[in-house]
Each structure stands twice: as structure tokens, then as C-alpha cells.
Design a protein around this motif. Sequence first.
Motif, PDB file in Angstrom:
ATOM      1  N   THR A   1       0.830  -1.195   0.000  1.00 47.48           N
ATOM      2  CA  THR A   1       0.000   0.000   0.000  1.00 47.48           C
ATOM      3  C   THR A   1       0.865   1.245   0.000  1.00 47.48           C
ATOM      4  O   THR A   1       1.743   1.411   0.830  1.00 47.48           O
ATOM      5  N   PHE A   2       0.657   2.106  -0.964  1.00 46.17           N
ATOM      6  CA  PHE A   2       1.437   3.330  -1.096  1.00 46.17           C
ATOM      7  C   PHE A   2       0.885   4.416  -0.205  1.00 46.17           C
ATOM      8  O   PHE A   2       1.626   5.120   0.474  1.00 46.17           O
ATOM      9  N   SER A   3      -0.419   4.540  -0.178  1.00 45.93           N
ATOM     10  CA  SER A   3      -1.032   5.679   0.491  1.00 45.93           C
ATOM     11  C   SER A   3      -0.920   5.607   2.001  1.00 45.93           C
ATOM     12  O   SER A   3      -1.146   6.614   2.679  1.00 45.93           O
TER      13      SER A   3
ATOM     14  N   TYR B   1       1.734   5.306   3.805  1.00 49.22           N
ATOM     15  CA  TYR B   1       3.082   5.605   4.273  1.00 49.22           C
ATOM     16  C   TYR B   1       3.531   6.988   3.822  1.00 49.22           C
ATOM     17  O   TYR B   1       3.202   7.439   2.718  1.00 49.22           O
TER      18      TYR B   1
ATOM     19  N   TRP C   1       1.402  10.870   4.587  1.00 47.71           N
ATOM     20  CA  TRP C   1       0.661   9.859   3.835  1.00 47.71           C
ATOM     21  C   TRP C   1      -0.361  10.438   2.883  1.00 47.71           C
ATOM     22  O   TRP C   1      -0.633   9.852   1.825  1.00 47.71           O
ATOM     23  N   ASN C   2      -0.946  11.578   3.204  1.00 50.20           N
ATOM     24  CA  ASN C   2      -1.970  12.139   2.327  1.00 50.20           C
ATOM     25  C   ASN C   2      -1.568  13.484   1.747  1.00 50.20           C
ATOM     26  O   ASN C   2      -2.415  14.180   1.169  1.00 50.20           O
TER      27      ASN C   2
ATOM     28  N   ARG D   1       2.735  13.995  -4.120  1.00 50.44           N
ATOM     29  CA  ARG D   1       2.417  12.580  -4.315  1.00 50.44           C
ATOM     30  C   ARG D   1       1.042  12.452  -4.949  1.00 50.44           C
ATOM     31  O   ARG D   1       0.166  13.302  -4.753  1.00 50.44           O
ATOM     32  N   ASP D   2       0.862  11.368  -5.671  1.00 46.82           N
ATOM     33  CA  ASP D   2      -0.411  11.017  -6.271  1.00 46.82           C
ATOM     34  C   ASP D   2      -0.719   9.600  -5.820  1.00 46.82           C
ATOM     35  O   ASP D   2      -0.185   8.633  -6.386  1.00 46.82           O
ATOM     36  N   ASN D   3      -1.533   9.474  -4.797  1.00 46.68           N
ATOM     37  CA  ASN D   3      -1.792   8.147  -4.235  1.00 46.68           C
ATOM     38  C   ASN D   3      -2.533   7.245  -5.209  1.00 46.68           C
ATOM     39  O   ASN D   3      -2.373   6.025  -5.177  1.00 46.68           O
TER      40      ASN D   3
ATOM     41  N   ASN E   1       0.164   5.813  -7.241  1.00 39.26           N
ATOM     42  CA  ASN E   1       1.272   5.198  -6.494  1.00 39.26           C
ATOM     43  C   ASN E   1       2.610   5.836  -6.851  1.00 39.26           C
ATOM     44  O   ASN E   1       3.629   5.142  -7.009  1.00 39.26           O
TER      45      ASN E   1
ATOM     46  N   ALA F   1       5.354   9.280  -6.218  1.00 38.11           N
ATOM     47  CA  ALA F   1       5.801  10.500  -5.549  1.00 38.11           C
ATOM     48  C   ALA F   1       6.690  11.283  -6.512  1.00 38.11           C
ATOM     49  O   ALA F   1       7.304  10.704  -7.417  1.00 38.11           O
TER      50      ALA F   1
ATOM     51  N   ARG G   1      10.501   5.173   1.282  1.00 38.56           N
ATOM     52  CA  ARG G   1       9.205   4.981   1.926  1.00 38.56           C
ATOM     53  C   ARG G   1       9.447   4.861   3.432  1.00 38.56           C
ATOM     54  O   ARG G   1      10.223   4.025   3.874  1.00 38.56           O
TER      55      ARG G   1
END
Length: 121
Positions: free
Chosen positions: A28-30, A32, A53-54, A72-74, A77, A79, A98
Motif C-alpha cells: 500500500t502506497f497511500s 506511508y 501519507w496524504n 504525491r499522487d496516491n 502510487n 511521488a 518509503r
Amino acid sequence: QVRLVESGGGLVQAGGSLRLSCAASGRTFSGYAMGWFRQAPGKEHESVAAIDWNGGHTNYADSVKGRFTISRDNAANTAYLQMNSLRPEDTAVYYCVRYSGIFYNTDPGDWGQGTRVTVSS
């Protein structure tokens, strides 16, 4: 395990711009915080920028404040590190990181392989 792949490095003249990207896969990217470190020849790793994270909070090294922007663009995925007004002293290998938690006051966990940035005077 997460895989981080940086891109966007290269050779640029002083005063120019580059945009680094970090594509993440595997976990999961979002969930962290993410960051960018750099290592210049003969020097230690240096934290350049970090984002929670956001994307609500960011942090920058004094040496890049006002010139670099982390984002970042969650959904994608990914940054980013937008680098403007580049200086020769920005020359380094830049690593995507990360963090271990949602904020960047946690330990860096996974590292990318790095992308080289060279700024000529």
C-alpha cells in the motif's frame, strides 16, 4: 516489500529544472509517508524532502526550501520531486524512500535504486 523505481534524473545547467518521479509497487502506497534523500560524492545521505501519507504536511532541508517541491499522487502510487533553480551543489544521487509509518518522523524503510542528478555550472 515495496519496490521503488526513480526516474527523471539527468544533466542540467545551473538554474534549470528537473522533475523526479518515484513509482511504487508491492505494498500500500497511500499508507506511508514518502521522502527523497540524496548523496553527493564523498558525503553522507541527506534528507531533502518528505511528505506525509496524504500530502497534508511536507518538510524540506534548508538548502532546498523555496526551490524544491515534493508531492504525491496516491491514485498513481507515485511521488514526485520538482527541482527548480538547480545549483551545482545539488549534484547527487537522489533516492526515493518509503517511511515506516504515515508520518516522516518514522524510520525510513524501503529505498529505491537512485537516480543521478548532475548540475553543471
